[in-house]
Design a protein around this motif. Structure first.
Motif, PDB file in Angstrom:
ATOM      1  N   THR A  97       0.818  -1.216   0.000  1.00 12.34           N
ATOM      2  CA  THR A  97       0.000   0.000   0.000  1.00 12.34           C
ATOM      3  C   THR A  97       0.851   1.264   0.000  1.00 12.34           C
ATOM      4  O   THR A  97       0.323   2.370  -0.098  1.00 12.34           O
ATOM      5  N   ASP A  98       2.154   1.091   0.105  1.00 18.03           N
ATOM      6  CA  ASP A  98       3.053   2.243   0.186  1.00 18.03           C
ATOM      7  C   ASP A  98       4.218   2.038  -0.775  1.00 18.03           C
ATOM      8  O   ASP A  98       5.091   1.202  -0.537  1.00 18.03           O
ATOM      9  N   ILE A  99       4.221   2.762  -1.885  1.00 16.60           N
ATOM     10  CA  ILE A  99       5.300   2.676  -2.865  1.00 16.60           C
ATOM     11  C   ILE A  99       5.886   4.067  -3.075  1.00 16.60           C
ATOM     12  O   ILE A  99       5.352   5.060  -2.573  1.00 16.60           O
ATOM     13  N   GLN A 100       6.991   4.129  -3.824  1.00 18.39           N
ATOM     14  CA  GLN A 100       7.616   5.430  -4.046  1.00 18.39           C
ATOM     15  C   GLN A 100       6.711   6.328  -4.879  1.00 18.39           C
ATOM     16  O   GLN A 100       5.846   5.846  -5.617  1.00 18.39           O
ATOM     17  N   ASP A 101       6.905   7.606  -4.768  1.00 18.10           N
ATOM     18  CA  ASP A 101       6.101   8.577  -5.503  1.00 18.10           C
ATOM     19  C   ASP A 101       6.502   8.542  -6.975  1.00 18.10           C
ATOM     20  O   ASP A 101       7.653   8.810  -7.323  1.00 18.10           O
TER      21      ASP A 101
END
Length: 284
Positions: A97-101
């Motif tokens: 649910t959290d990847i690089q921008d």
């Protein structure tokens, strides 16, 4: 980055489909996203790119022209390349649910070490792909300005040299040799910015600048399908407007034999084959 938005997920999925050589699927995903957000410049940029891949040059020009018209309203943003997009796509499939921008603003990162992993920007990509679409559609004069703006908005060596390369080929085709020569001076001034990521375009610009011969360059790429596809079209073009159309046609055929059907160089060589009789008559 926070949990990716629905739009970002569509873009990541579409880019993954593109890497799998399924551009029609990519277009379908981006079209679905555009139904929810019809004014998205980011979505139009990526769909325009994939429309080039499927030879829908008219559709690509429409998407990218609309995007370009509204660029002044949108702050520029960085874009990731495949080596970073693909693993994030897999991570999302596996439940991350959290990847690089994938699209940080240029203003927020420019000049920082974190910006180094981003190799192009939204503004430059819109102008560059619009120039390619116009070129492949045979609208050479109309492609000059988009490639000029692609260069002006580029922040990385590869984007700068790629824009110069296409611009040089266009100007030579149009017989505007003095303007083409000025681009070689610009290229010479970029020496301190060299980045190996620009391989292919860099070699083509060295050819145009007289730093290597056409025949020597051809010898170095014949055994490498990737280099043949990326370098060969510019080499064939160089033979063409330097009075060797037979060599040009041979190289264009070699590019097509490499089989990289979705590469812009392949598409350009394909268009040359379609206009072969016209080209031969014009350059003999």
């Amino acid at each position: 980055m926070p949990t990716p938005s629905t739009q970002d997920r569509h873009i990541i999925a579409a880019r993954l489909k593109g890497y799998l050589n399924k551009p029609h699927d990519a277009i379908d995903l981006l079209t679905a996203a555009l139904e929810e957000d019809p004014g998205s410049i980011r979505l139009l940029r990526f769909r325009g790119h994939r429309r080039i891949s499927v030879r829908d040059f008219e559709g690509a020009i429409a998407d990218l022209t609309t995007a370009a018209t509204h660029l002044p309203e949108v702050p520029d943003e960085f874009e990731l390349y495949q080596k970073d997009v693909e693993p994030d796509a897999i991570a999302l499939i596996l439940g991350a649910t959290d990847i690089q921008d994938h699209h940080p603003s240029v203003q927020s990162l420019e000049g920082s070490p974190e910006a180094d992993r981003y190799m192009t920007t939204l503004h430059s990509a819109v102008w560059y792909h619009l120039g390619v679409a116009l070129y492949l559609d045979g609208q050479l004069s109309e492609a000059v300005e988009p490639f000029r703006k692609a260069y002006e908005t580029a922040r990385h060596y590869e984007s700068k040299v790629a824009s110069l390369d296409w611009s040089y080929m266009i100007l030579r085709r149009l017989g505007r040799e003095q303007e083409a020569e000025q681009l070689l001076t610009t290229f010479a001034g970029l020496v301190d910015e060299y980045d190996a990521q620009a391989a292919g375009y860099h070699e083509r610009m060295e050819l145009y600048s007289g730093r290597r011969s056409g025949d020597d360059l051809r010898d170095t790429i014949l055994g490498d399908p990737i280099q043949l596809a990326t370098v060969g079209y510019g080499l064939g073009n160089w033979y063409l407007y330097n009075g060797e159309p037979d060599k040009a046609e041979t190289v264009f055929d070699e590019v097509l034999s490499a089989g990289a059907r979705y590469a812009f160089a392949y598409l350009a060589a394909e268009s040359e084959r379609e206009r072969r009789g016209e080209l031969a008559a014009a350059y003999r």
